[in-house]
Design a protein around this motif. Sequence first.
Motif, PDB file in Angstrom:
ATOM      1  N   SER A   1       0.828  -1.209   0.000  1.00  0.00           N
ATOM      2  CA  SER A   1       0.000   0.000   0.000  1.00  0.00           C
ATOM      3  C   SER A   1       0.861   1.257   0.000  1.00  0.00           C
ATOM      4  O   SER A   1       0.381   2.336  -0.388  1.00  0.00           O
ATOM      5  CB  SER A   1      -0.914   0.002   1.228  1.00  0.00           C
ATOM      6  OG  SER A   1      -0.159  -0.123   2.429  1.00  0.00           O
ATOM      7  N   ARG A   2       2.116   1.159   0.398  1.00  0.00           N
ATOM      8  CA  ARG A   2       3.015   2.316   0.381  1.00  0.00           C
ATOM      9  C   ARG A   2       3.069   2.972  -0.991  1.00  0.00           C
ATOM     10  O   ARG A   2       3.254   4.189  -1.095  1.00  0.00           O
ATOM     11  CB  ARG A   2       4.452   1.896   0.749  1.00  0.00           C
ATOM     12  CG  ARG A   2       4.675   1.481   2.169  1.00  0.00           C
ATOM     13  CD  ARG A   2       6.129   1.090   2.361  1.00  0.00           C
ATOM     14  NE  ARG A   2       7.017   2.245   2.255  1.00  0.00           N
ATOM     15  CZ  ARG A   2       8.335   2.144   2.182  1.00  0.00           C
ATOM     16  NH1 ARG A   2       8.931   0.953   2.169  1.00  0.00           N
ATOM     17  NH2 ARG A   2       9.075   3.246   2.106  1.00  0.00           N
TER      18      ARG A   2
ATOM     19  N   SER B   1       2.707  -3.486   7.631  1.00  0.00           N
ATOM     20  CA  SER B   1       1.921  -2.255   7.631  1.00  0.00           C
ATOM     21  C   SER B   1       0.638  -2.514   8.414  1.00  0.00           C
ATOM     22  O   SER B   1       0.397  -3.643   8.860  1.00  0.00           O
ATOM     23  CB  SER B   1       1.588  -1.802   6.199  1.00  0.00           C
ATOM     24  OG  SER B   1       0.496  -2.539   5.681  1.00  0.00           O
TER      25      SER B   1
ATOM     26  N   ASP C   1       2.105  -6.036   3.123  1.00  0.00           N
ATOM     27  CA  ASP C   1       1.116  -5.357   3.949  1.00  0.00           C
ATOM     28  C   ASP C   1       0.682  -6.319   5.044  1.00  0.00           C
ATOM     29  O   ASP C   1       1.125  -7.479   5.096  1.00  0.00           O
ATOM     30  CB  ASP C   1      -0.089  -4.918   3.108  1.00  0.00           C
ATOM     31  CG  ASP C   1       0.142  -3.584   2.390  1.00  0.00           C
ATOM     32  OD1 ASP C   1       0.639  -2.650   3.044  1.00  0.00           O
ATOM     33  OD2 ASP C   1      -0.163  -3.487   1.187  1.00  0.00           O
TER      34      ASP C   1
ATOM     35  N   HIS D   1       1.874   6.941   6.072  1.00  0.00           N
ATOM     36  CA  HIS D   1       1.997   5.494   6.117  1.00  0.00           C
ATOM     37  C   HIS D   1       2.537   5.028   7.463  1.00  0.00           C
ATOM     38  O   HIS D   1       3.555   5.531   7.943  1.00  0.00           O
ATOM     39  CB  HIS D   1       2.925   5.004   5.002  1.00  0.00           C
ATOM     40  CG  HIS D   1       2.380   5.245   3.637  1.00  0.00           C
ATOM     41  ND1 HIS D   1       3.186   5.369   2.518  1.00  0.00           N
ATOM     42  CD2 HIS D   1       1.107   5.398   3.185  1.00  0.00           C
ATOM     43  CE1 HIS D   1       2.437   5.570   1.456  1.00  0.00           C
ATOM     44  NE2 HIS D   1       1.166   5.597   1.833  1.00  0.00           N
TER      45      HIS D   1
ATOM     46  N   GLY E   1      -4.130   3.374  -1.858  1.00  0.00           N
ATOM     47  CA  GLY E   1      -3.845   2.420  -0.799  1.00  0.00           C
ATOM     48  C   GLY E   1      -4.395   1.034  -1.024  1.00  0.00           C
ATOM     49  O   GLY E   1      -4.303   0.171  -0.147  1.00  0.00           O
TER      50      GLY E   1
ATOM     51  N   THR F   1       4.184   2.016   8.680  1.00  0.00           N
ATOM     52  CA  THR F   1       4.819   0.778   8.223  1.00  0.00           C
ATOM     53  C   THR F   1       6.158   0.597   8.923  1.00  0.00           C
ATOM     54  O   THR F   1       6.719   1.534   9.504  1.00  0.00           O
ATOM     55  CB  THR F   1       5.080   0.800   6.699  1.00  0.00           C
ATOM     56  OG1 THR F   1       6.213   1.643   6.414  1.00  0.00           O
ATOM     57  CG2 THR F   1       3.872   1.295   5.916  1.00  0.00           C
TER      58      THR F   1
ATOM     59  N   ASP G   1       8.318   8.602   7.526  1.00  0.00           N
ATOM     60  CA  ASP G   1       7.225   8.374   6.586  1.00  0.00           C
ATOM     61  C   ASP G   1       7.705   8.560   5.145  1.00  0.00           C
ATOM     62  O   ASP G   1       8.768   9.124   4.882  1.00  0.00           O
ATOM     63  CB  ASP G   1       6.100   9.373   6.901  1.00  0.00           C
ATOM     64  CG  ASP G   1       4.760   9.010   6.279  1.00  0.00           C
ATOM     65  OD1 ASP G   1       4.665   7.973   5.596  1.00  0.00           O
ATOM     66  OD2 ASP G   1       3.810   9.790   6.475  1.00  0.00           O
TER      67      ASP G   1
END
Length: 543
Positions: free
Chosen positions: A310-311, A434, A443, A395, A316, A397, A383
Amino acid sequence: MRHDWIRRSAFALALLGVACNVTPPKAAETASDTAPPSVLFGDLYIDAAKARIHPDTKTLADAVPLRAPAEIVADYDRQKPMSETALRNFFDANFRVDPPVETVAPPEGLSLRDHITALWPLLTRTTTEAEPGSSRLPLPEPYVVPGGRFTEIYYWDSYFTMLGLGAEQASLRRSMVDDFAYMIRTYGHVPNGSRTYYLSRSQPPFFYLMVSLLSPDDPAKAWAEYLPELKAEHAFWMAGEMDAAPGLPSLRVVKLADGSVLNRYYDGRDVPRDESYGEDLAVAVGTDRPAPEVYRDLRAAAESGWDFSSRWLVDGKSLTTIHTTDVVPPDLNGLLYGLEKAIAAGCVVADDPACAISYADRADKRRAAINALLWNADTGLYDDLDWKTGKLLGHVTAAGLYPLFTGAAEEAKAAEVASATRAHLLEQGGIVTSTINTGQQWDAPNGWAPLQWVSVTGLCRYGDSALAGEIAKRWVSTVSRVYDDTGRLLEKYNVMDAVPGGGGEYALQDGFGWTNGVTIALMDAMTEQGNGAAFTCPAMTGP
């Protein structure tokens, strides 16, 4: 001597172009020995990939031709096999498909540690020559592969794999470093992996950390030994720096509005990936964006190692919104800070004060930019930044821990990262990649061995051994539980439920190089004491 005088002198002369801000020439992708299969076999490869004659397109990319490529292509053009069956028959008659790495051979009943020890010989390869027309790149020394469908050496995987090689495997660790040094000298950078179709991109720059493992008590000594290669890798990432301007990145270099220079992931080609040709075509068809733009962003995500996450997605959720080249990431820039610090330290040992000052200054400027531009006070994590909008992407993560791992983080920010990690990323099986579940493998709910090591050692560097130890214990417990249930070491794990992982473009693989290495290293950091395991922070080998 590892470096003969002629080789070192020639390579040093090549680096003069770097010192003068001249971009070193790239290896020619269309040369017969480095052309990817989609170029070498043209319509035959593209037709076979589109028809999905093998479920995993990497099977096509890795197939070995049984005769000269030009002869195969000429026969294909003459025969024009139109049906899927005819196409498959033609391919099978002209190519050999090698099996995946077999890693089930160790006898049953071994402890987790003994099983990993037994896996190393099964994962070790030597390929000093590549068969004509194959995608494999030859390497001078033995190396360890990840396992499963991954039968070649991979860049960032190998650092984490090497963490688990014991004293008795010191020569193998050195051999792997020398293979990467060879690729830097030969191709101007470390490719994603030792295949022709990986030559247009690299992966997260862990070479300096691999080198440090050769002399853990005095890493600067090792950096001085490999200084030409370290400088050349830095030059690869900084190529185009003189052409970059605010709003106008050049290759992997991004100049921001305040004049700061940071980096992004990129790829030299803008066509479908050979190893995922049909998948990339399907993504491009699903969007109104120019297909070459989509392909480059997919490839850039592959360079990041986080393929996919999703980064990299604007919404997303969907790969059709991928915009990797718009993102300035904290993981890449944290590693480049570490590389610059390592070169500076190596230059001190090499008695080159001008070099030491130059790279130390670069590192200081990068650290300031990371803390000013990639820090998100709202999330308490480093980020991803969209250079087009100048905005952080919010984000949450494990990439946000990289500045701790490489020492780029400010102390106060590191404390906030620890709090955010405990609150949002710590799960029963370790650190989750994430907080978003997209079905992509990078993710939630997946956790990966490299991110456990980055988190553990990063937190240790800034004094939070308690959280680091908790992550280590949870990860080792997950790996141990799954090993007891399946007899296998896996590529990734669902750390939210402490079970095997999933998602992504291909089936879950076992073997598995970096899981083996990190698990051994974390087990070494824990000792049985009373009713549980006591944790001692691993020794740091970075700058």
